[in-house]
Write a protein that holds these residues in place. Sequence first.
Motif, mmCIF file in Angstrom:
data_model
loop_
_atom_site.group_PDB
_atom_site.id
_atom_site.type_symbol
_atom_site.label_atom_id
_atom_site.label_comp_id
_atom_site.label_asym_id
_atom_site.label_seq_id
_atom_site.Cartn_x
_atom_site.Cartn_y
_atom_site.Cartn_z
ATOM 1 N N ARG A 211 51.745 52.879 75.418
ATOM 2 C CA ARG A 211 52.733 53.829 74.892
ATOM 3 C C ARG A 211 52.542 53.979 73.393
ATOM 4 O O ARG A 211 52.475 52.995 72.660
ATOM 5 N N LEU A 212 52.427 55.236 72.936
ATOM 6 C CA LEU A 212 52.288 55.560 71.525
ATOM 7 C C LEU A 212 53.447 56.461 71.128
ATOM 8 O O LEU A 212 53.355 57.688 71.197
ATOM 9 N N GLY A 213 54.582 55.840 70.807
ATOM 10 C CA GLY A 213 55.750 56.633 70.444
ATOM 11 C C GLY A 213 56.259 57.411 71.637
ATOM 12 O O GLY A 213 56.529 56.870 72.707
ATOM 13 N N PRO A 214 56.392 58.747 71.517
ATOM 14 C CA PRO A 214 56.917 59.546 72.632
ATOM 15 C C PRO A 214 55.866 59.935 73.661
ATOM 16 O O PRO A 214 56.151 60.742 74.529
ATOM 17 N N ALA A 215 54.675 59.411 73.582
ATOM 18 C CA ALA A 215 53.612 59.730 74.541
ATOM 19 C C ALA A 215 53.063 58.434 75.116
ATOM 20 O O ALA A 215 53.262 57.345 74.579
ATOM 21 N N ALA A 216 52.353 58.563 76.247
ATOM 22 C CA ALA A 216 51.750 57.404 76.901
ATOM 23 C C ALA A 216 50.433 57.831 77.514
ATOM 24 O O ALA A 216 50.241 59.003 77.861
ATOM 25 N N VAL A 217 49.515 56.890 77.637
ATOM 26 C CA VAL A 217 48.205 57.155 78.224
ATOM 27 C C VAL A 217 47.898 56.071 79.239
ATOM 28 O O VAL A 217 48.317 54.916 79.102
ATOM 29 N N LEU A 218 47.154 56.464 80.281
ATOM 30 C CA LEU A 218 46.647 55.533 81.278
ATOM 31 C C LEU A 218 45.177 55.288 80.972
ATOM 32 O O LEU A 218 44.400 56.236 80.842
ATOM 33 N N LEU A 219 44.812 54.020 80.867
ATOM 34 C CA LEU A 219 43.483 53.633 80.414
ATOM 35 C C LEU A 219 42.776 52.844 81.496
ATOM 36 O O LEU A 219 43.372 51.975 82.145
ATOM 37 N N ASN A 220 41.490 53.204 81.722
ATOM 38 C CA ASN A 220 40.632 52.382 82.569
ATOM 39 C C ASN A 220 40.135 51.229 81.720
ATOM 40 O O ASN A 220 39.242 51.386 80.891
ATOM 41 N N PHE A 221 40.724 50.072 81.914
ATOM 42 C CA PHE A 221 40.454 48.952 81.025
ATOM 43 C C PHE A 221 39.042 48.395 81.209
ATOM 44 O O PHE A 221 38.492 47.783 80.298
ATOM 45 N N THR A 222 38.457 48.608 82.366
ATOM 46 C CA THR A 222 37.100 48.111 82.606
ATOM 47 C C THR A 222 36.083 48.891 81.784
ATOM 48 O O THR A 222 35.170 48.321 81.180
ATOM 49 N N LYS A 223 36.243 50.226 81.742
ATOM 50 C CA LYS A 223 35.302 51.078 81.010
ATOM 51 C C LYS A 223 35.810 51.509 79.648
ATOM 52 O O LYS A 223 35.082 52.153 78.893
ATOM 53 N N LEU A 224 37.083 51.176 79.329
ATOM 54 C CA LEU A 224 37.724 51.623 78.085
ATOM 55 C C LEU A 224 37.665 53.139 77.957
ATOM 56 O O LEU A 224 37.296 53.697 76.925
ATOM 57 N N VAL A 225 38.059 53.825 79.039
ATOM 58 C CA VAL A 225 38.050 55.289 79.092
ATOM 59 C C VAL A 225 39.444 55.745 79.486
ATOM 60 O O VAL A 225 40.066 55.184 80.400
ATOM 61 N N LEU A 226 39.942 56.774 78.782
ATOM 62 C CA LEU A 226 41.251 57.331 79.111
ATOM 63 C C LEU A 226 41.178 58.069 80.445
ATOM 64 O O LEU A 226 40.307 58.902 80.664
ATOM 65 N N SER A 227 42.121 57.757 81.334
ATOM 66 C CA SER A 227 42.175 58.418 82.630
ATOM 67 C C SER A 227 43.149 59.588 82.626
ATOM 68 O O SER A 227 42.840 60.665 83.109
#
Length: 977
Positions: A211-227
């Motif tokens: 979570r980055l303030g009023p937004a959120a991202v889902l991350l592929n932690f294995t590849k470090l790529v935003l999903s």
Amino acid sequence: MEIPTKHNEIGEEHCQDSSKENIGENEENDEYDTTVDTEWEMEYEASLESDYSSCESELVIEPQPSKEHLNDIPMHKYPFKLKQNEEGNILTVHNTIKCVSRDLRIRIAACCFNELSNRLVVIDRRGSIYIFDFVCKRYWRLDCTVLGTTLLVTSPRLHSEYIVGTKSGHVYTLNVEKSTLQQTKVGDSTIDEISFGNRLNSCSACNALIRLGPAAVLLNFTKLVLSHKLEFDQSKFTLKFASFLPKSDKFFTCYTNDTIHLWSSFNLETLYISQPIKARDRKKRLMQGDQSKIPEIALRAEYDEENQVEDDLAFTYDDQPFTDGKLLAYSFSPNGNKLLLSTVDGYLLMLSTASLDMENLFKLRDFILKQFVLMAQPKNRIIFGITAAGMAIMLDLLQTEYKLIVQRSNAVNINVSRDGKLLSVLSKSGEVNVWSICRLYNALHAQTKCISQVRAALKTPTAKLPCLVSGPMNQELQKLLKRERLEAMLAEFGCYPEKYRFIIWSTLLELPSNAAQFQALLKRGQPLVIKQRARNIKVKSDAQRRAVVKVWSCLAHWCKVFGHAEFMPDLIYPFVKHMTKNSMVVFELLVTLLLNHLELCFEFHPLPPCNYLAMCENVLQVHDKQLSKFYCAMDVQPKEYAWPLLTSGFAEVLEEQQWLVLWDNILTNPPYFIIFVVVAYNTMQRETILRLPEKSDVVYFFHEQMPIDVTKWLSRACKLMNNCESNVHPQRFMPPFAPIPKGVYPKFLKYPREWIEQQEQQSVELMKQQQEIDARLRKLELEDIKIKDRLHQGLKQEEHVRRLKEMEQLYQDTIQREEERIVSQRKILLTYQMEARQRKSQVLSKLRESEQRRMILEMEKDIDGLMRSVERERRRRNQEMLFAEDEIRNQEMELMVQRYTSCSLNSPLSVKYYEDVQKMRNESDKLKRNLKQMTLEQVELCREGRISLPNLSAIEDSILEIQQELTDILNSENSSQ
């Protein structure tokens, strides 16, 4: 087993060169705290297998080598001694650089324990990373740095890996064993939360939520790529919390409208939606106002007797903003089946993560939790939290009356180790305190047993606590707070200290704390006039609204005129806002003001007090004639420029801190000082008032806040009071200050009692008439209801009979339609049978035709196959002929070469190649005969198979060409001879 006590070990680093001093200056610009004496102070309780000497020593952290030599020099680990603390504080870490001129504190930005709970990782504001190993009692610094750290969590994949979030939106993967960093940028805002799902080893799943303030991202932690990037910014509400549920592939989001959504990470669809605040309010309504059914947690009982007196009248009020909703913080139980939420209005909600239904509710009486952690053992009942005042506390949800204060102030963040044995508290001053949870739990358990034994011995009921506010003030404190000292303090600082302000007010006004008389007024309840007018009180906080109504009711019972004064809530509310839970003090303070400062304000009620306002007008005419003439020209009366300030207690035109400073001076000076304060406000704002074009603007000016220097305002009021002429000085008309006597509230007499009594009688008569009218109306309504019932029953019976007839007719029509439908269906069936027979005969004929076509196609297929085989044979024969022809040419050429080499150079070619030419002619004749024979055979085959003859003209032409070449060669040879 008892653990031996160890001493502190201190490490110091001295800045010797100018570069170190520059670093210190930069840190000072970053507002680091510079009030600590040592650099690294570490205190930790010794493990069972450790045995250290008790002598005290110093540890010097060696300067770090340059980056170009880091790979060549091995990482040096420094030892530190361990110590036991009786309170449970086993380690304190802070970083202070000792420079030549000053000590500079480098504040710690984040810290956390590893998965095995045997190491503590610390990152300071400079980005330096330190590792503390509790097993081998060593600490060291990594050769990599992370600037702008805001968050530090352990990685669920490797024990030596950590995840670091920064202000710039970067996520770093830190390996403390290899001292390596990997980064990825997930956004431009500060990273506030990082959580992980249960599919950590999946290469395609979204297994991390950031979570980055009023937004959120889902991350592929294995590849470090935003999903996925989840945008929740809307016009009415924004995202407040977002986190994966522990050991689950679901995550929840909370918005500023206090709505919780439970999502699936597979398809990003909403599974559940919950509104905990509405569920809480619904549960409170079902309790029918019996708040005793809600478990209550309070911290006041933790204070000792000396601090109780201070806290009785300190009455700090946390004015929390409600624009972001009431939900303040959250925490999951370690097994993920419970979700706890804290609110800004002092509640703790326990929800089930399976259905988001509320399971339990707790009331936090005198504090709120801005961060907390629920422990796994024992039985999900122990909570460590941080209050809004920065206090780290330990609570027992099963026995809510027992609690423990871990750290009294400056706590910012807490972190609990995975095994639940260590607790770290990050302070605002930049240090980290590590506590033994086992010792804290033992202290809480000992406190519980001690209190139980004391209560059993004294036979004190646990449900009833003494009222601290209603008791008499400490006599020694009253002796210290003398008026002369307080006046000198006010003259020097301009205001009283905030912590002791209300104690000083009580001392200045000599409040008697008549608890028995105040309770008698409370028992009389709310007067009828207060019940009618309390509905129009517009206060957001329910507690403050109830306190205003309580004080107003007591004032109305004390003197009837105050119940009919519509401005009383505006005068009461500013005092209630700062002393919500001490209604008796507010009541006695207001009684003192009404008897001394505002005694002349109710002589002509409900009209404005002409005599009192005339004193303001006289002082204004003497000291500011221009403004007085302006008011006369605009027809602005004192009731419009002085009375609004008095009725609201100046709260309508001032901010909160300005209001407190003003009343510090009003309560310290004589009662008539308030008149000079009103006149001074007008003279201070004269330049603005003189430029107002209309009377309505002037009137509205005294109902809004305007910028003003309170110090200059009070100075001018004092100057007016000291320089005022005796013929217009209010001192002539107002008696000196007289406090409330002990044990009695004196009557307030300066008001039109006859008019109030007449008004009350008229109100009673009107009420009776209204009751009679209401009774008649109810009677008429009952008769009307009975008539309507009779009419309704008749119409209902008539409608029932009509419906029965319609139903019978409907059944008959339905039966007739069904009979007609069956007849038509029979006709259709006969037609379908006839059409079916016709289609059957057509199908049979088509089948026969199809069979014939199939046989023809098979025959054509056989013929085509035979023709293809003949064609293939012909092509093969042609190819063989081409190969034979080519072989013949090759042989002829070889013969020519042999003859040429065997014959002499002088012999003619005709002689040299005569034999070869003859042989070639014989071979040519033989080839022609073979070709003719093959042609005849081919012709016969073609006649039998009806295949066209192959074209052999090309072969004959090639043979003729060869013969022609041989003839040309012979002729050329003869000609040369």
